[in-house]
Design a protein around this motif. Sequence first.
Motif, PDB file in Angstrom:
ATOM      1  N   PHE A 158       0.410  -1.187   0.072  1.00 43.84           N
ATOM      2  CA  PHE A 158      -0.054  -0.147  -0.420  1.00 43.84           C
ATOM      3  C   PHE A 158       0.763   1.640   0.072  1.00 43.84           C
ATOM      4  O   PHE A 158       0.697   2.034  -0.510  1.00 43.84           O
ATOM      5  N   THR A 159       1.979   1.072   0.919  1.00 45.30           N
ATOM      6  CA  THR A 159       2.847   2.672   1.238  1.00 45.30           C
ATOM      7  C   THR A 159       3.473   2.809  -0.953  1.00 45.30           C
ATOM      8  O   THR A 159       3.577   4.013  -0.641  1.00 45.30           O
ATOM      9  N   ALA A 160       3.936   1.544  -1.188  1.00 47.14           N
ATOM     10  CA  ALA A 160       5.287   1.983  -2.429  1.00 47.14           C
ATOM     11  C   ALA A 160       4.098   2.548  -3.445  1.00 47.14           C
ATOM     12  O   ALA A 160       4.341   3.057  -3.804  1.00 47.14           O
ATOM     13  N   GLY A 161       2.703   1.988  -3.254  1.00 48.07           N
ATOM     14  CA  GLY A 161       1.303   1.603  -4.160  1.00 48.07           C
ATOM     15  C   GLY A 161       0.914   3.579  -3.987  1.00 48.07           C
ATOM     16  O   GLY A 161       1.181   4.606  -4.839  1.00 48.07           O
ATOM     17  N   ALA A 162       1.047   3.744  -2.783  1.00 45.12           N
ATOM     18  CA  ALA A 162       0.339   5.430  -2.677  1.00 45.12           C
ATOM     19  C   ALA A 162       1.728   6.282  -2.411  1.00 45.12           C
ATOM     20  O   ALA A 162       1.478   7.539  -2.991  1.00 45.12           O
ATOM     21  N   ALA A 163       2.639   6.037  -3.222  1.00 41.88           N
ATOM     22  CA  ALA A 163       3.723   6.756  -2.939  1.00 41.88           C
ATOM     23  C   ALA A 163       4.033   7.140  -4.707  1.00 41.88           C
ATOM     24  O   ALA A 163       4.319   8.477  -4.600  1.00 41.88           O
ATOM     25  N   LEU A 164       3.546   6.159  -5.200  1.00 37.48           N
ATOM     26  CA  LEU A 164       3.302   6.857  -7.022  1.00 37.48           C
ATOM     27  C   LEU A 164       2.471   8.018  -7.315  1.00 37.48           C
ATOM     28  O   LEU A 164       3.294   9.062  -7.926  1.00 37.48           O
ATOM     29  N   PRO A 165       1.561   8.445  -6.870  1.00 29.07           N
ATOM     30  CA  PRO A 165       0.581   9.391  -6.537  1.00 29.07           C
ATOM     31  C   PRO A 165       1.317  10.350  -5.585  1.00 29.07           C
ATOM     32  O   PRO A 165       0.478  11.899  -6.774  1.00 29.07           O
ATOM     33  N   LEU A 166       1.658  10.092  -5.063  1.00 25.80           N
ATOM     34  CA  LEU A 166       2.067  11.913  -3.884  1.00 25.80           C
ATOM     35  C   LEU A 166       3.130  11.987  -4.732  1.00 25.80           C
ATOM     36  O   LEU A 166       3.502  13.462  -4.077  1.00 25.80           O
ATOM     37  N   ALA A 167       3.746  11.217  -4.764  1.00 28.40           N
ATOM     38  CA  ALA A 167       5.600  11.768  -5.852  1.00 28.40           C
ATOM     39  C   ALA A 167       4.529  13.123  -7.063  1.00 28.40           C
ATOM     40  O   ALA A 167       5.771  13.886  -7.366  1.00 28.40           O
ATOM     41  N   ILE A 168       3.726  12.753  -7.443  1.00 29.78           N
ATOM     42  CA  ILE A 168       3.449  13.673  -8.327  1.00 29.78           C
ATOM     43  C   ILE A 168       3.080  15.057  -8.434  1.00 29.78           C
ATOM     44  O   ILE A 168       2.792  15.857  -8.952  1.00 29.78           O
ATOM     45  N   VAL A 169       2.212  14.895  -7.008  1.00 28.21           N
ATOM     46  CA  VAL A 169       2.024  15.817  -6.308  1.00 28.21           C
ATOM     47  C   VAL A 169       3.342  17.521  -6.212  1.00 28.21           C
ATOM     48  O   VAL A 169       3.593  18.697  -6.456  1.00 28.21           O
ATOM     49  N   ILE A 170       4.644  16.638  -5.818  1.00 26.43           N
ATOM     50  CA  ILE A 170       5.972  17.081  -6.208  1.00 26.43           C
ATOM     51  C   ILE A 170       6.235  18.412  -7.283  1.00 26.43           C
ATOM     52  O   ILE A 170       6.804  18.605  -7.471  1.00 26.43           O
ATOM     53  N   ILE A 171       6.077  16.810  -7.906  1.00 26.11           N
ATOM     54  CA  ILE A 171       7.003  17.117  -9.219  1.00 26.11           C
ATOM     55  C   ILE A 171       5.718  17.626 -10.178  1.00 26.11           C
ATOM     56  O   ILE A 171       6.342  18.349 -11.511  1.00 26.11           O
ATOM     57  N   ALA A 172       4.570  17.750  -9.940  1.00 23.86           N
ATOM     58  CA  ALA A 172       3.416  18.551 -11.204  1.00 23.86           C
ATOM     59  C   ALA A 172       2.623  19.796 -10.955  1.00 23.86           C
ATOM     60  O   ALA A 172       3.334  20.428  -9.703  1.00 23.86           O
ATOM     61  N   PRO A 173       2.669  20.940 -12.015  1.00 26.12           N
ATOM     62  CA  PRO A 173       2.479  22.140 -11.582  1.00 26.12           C
ATOM     63  C   PRO A 173       1.432  22.399 -10.873  1.00 26.12           C
ATOM     64  O   PRO A 173       0.165  21.554 -11.678  1.00 26.12           O
ATOM     65  N   GLY A 174       0.874  23.453 -10.241  1.00 20.31           N
ATOM     66  CA  GLY A 174      -0.058  22.942  -9.591  1.00 20.31           C
ATOM     67  C   GLY A 174      -1.565  23.026 -10.884  1.00 20.31           C
ATOM     68  O   GLY A 174      -2.387  22.503 -10.247  1.00 20.31           O
ATOM     69  N   GLY A 175      -1.472  24.171 -11.874  1.00 21.48           N
ATOM     70  CA  GLY A 175      -2.470  23.920 -12.463  1.00 21.48           C
ATOM     71  C   GLY A 175      -3.028  23.018 -13.135  1.00 21.48           C
ATOM     72  O   GLY A 175      -4.009  22.266 -13.515  1.00 21.48           O
ATOM     73  N   TRP A 176      -1.762  21.897 -13.587  1.00 24.22           N
ATOM     74  CA  TRP A 176      -2.659  20.581 -14.027  1.00 24.22           C
ATOM     75  C   TRP A 176      -2.117  19.813 -13.142  1.00 24.22           C
ATOM     76  O   TRP A 176      -1.992  18.501 -13.723  1.00 24.22           O
ATOM     77  N   LEU A 177      -2.501  19.916 -11.850  1.00 21.81           N
ATOM     78  CA  LEU A 177      -1.949  18.887 -11.505  1.00 21.81           C
ATOM     79  C   LEU A 177      -2.407  18.041 -11.002  1.00 21.81           C
ATOM     80  O   LEU A 177      -2.871  16.302 -11.038  1.00 21.81           O
ATOM     81  N   VAL A 178      -4.244  17.920 -10.912  1.00 21.71           N
ATOM     82  CA  VAL A 178      -5.332  17.258 -11.408  1.00 21.71           C
ATOM     83  C   VAL A 178      -5.552  16.081 -12.419  1.00 21.71           C
ATOM     84  O   VAL A 178      -5.454  14.737 -12.221  1.00 21.71           O
ATOM     85  N   VAL A 179      -5.209  16.855 -13.818  1.00 21.99           N
ATOM     86  CA  VAL A 179      -5.225  15.450 -14.945  1.00 21.99           C
ATOM     87  C   VAL A 179      -3.814  15.039 -15.020  1.00 21.99           C
ATOM     88  O   VAL A 179      -3.905  13.739 -15.319  1.00 21.99           O
ATOM     89  N   ILE A 180      -2.852  15.490 -14.486  1.00 22.39           N
ATOM     90  CA  ILE A 180      -1.414  14.288 -14.366  1.00 22.39           C
ATOM     91  C   ILE A 180      -1.696  13.899 -13.643  1.00 22.39           C
ATOM     92  O   ILE A 180      -1.538  12.725 -13.993  1.00 22.39           O
TER      93      ILE A 180
END
Length: 233
Positions: A158-180
């Motif tokens: 679960f931790t390994a799986g959850a870390a993937l979408p959590l990493a997107i929050v750090i690297i994705a631009p704020g305006g495109w966060l939901v789509v990315i």
Amino acid sequence: MTRLHLNPERHLVSRIGWLRAAVLGANDGIVSTASLIIGVAAAAAKPADILVAGVAGLVAGAMSMAAGEYVSVSSQSDTERADLARERGELADNVEAEVHELAGIYVKRGVDPATADTVARQLMAKDALAAHAHDELGISEMTTARPIQAALTSAATFTAGAALPLAIVIIAPGGWLVVIEAIASLLFLALLGGVGARAGGAPVWTATLRVTFWGALAMAATAGIGLMVGTAV
């Protein structure tokens, strides 16, 4: 003299215990964390708030998965132990009746009565409880319940799986966060479905489409709720 070289067969069913917990844990980690992030982001929350919500979801989800899996598999283990204790008592009370019972199982599978009786007696002479556990109760080394293993596997995956979408929050631009976040998480789910199906010998495309569809549905639902809450507030 010709010698037969028998190669030990590796059956996929031996993987069912850890594979189920691993795929379930990773799938839940991706879906729940990505859905939570998308829902909070859709409500126009600040990036820091989104990240905090994602981390909290990861920790809470991992603990919940571990506790739930431990309780569930422990119940199965308790049932197995109770059945074995009952069988042990029956063997102590009347061995001959247990021989006939085991032989009857083999007869129902197509073995003639004389051979079934011989096989039952030979197996019980070696390990009577193990013979009845396997053929009467359906308990074997491959399928026996292991609560701690299941709990740790579920929490880790679960931790390994959850870390993937959590990493997107750090690297994705704020305006495109939901789509990315949505696209990346669906790709993660598709990959997980394919890997899990491959490891278990199941059809890859069926498993991939199944996990992707339900993941997309969960994300769409939380995005809609986030938009409604954000608009109302």
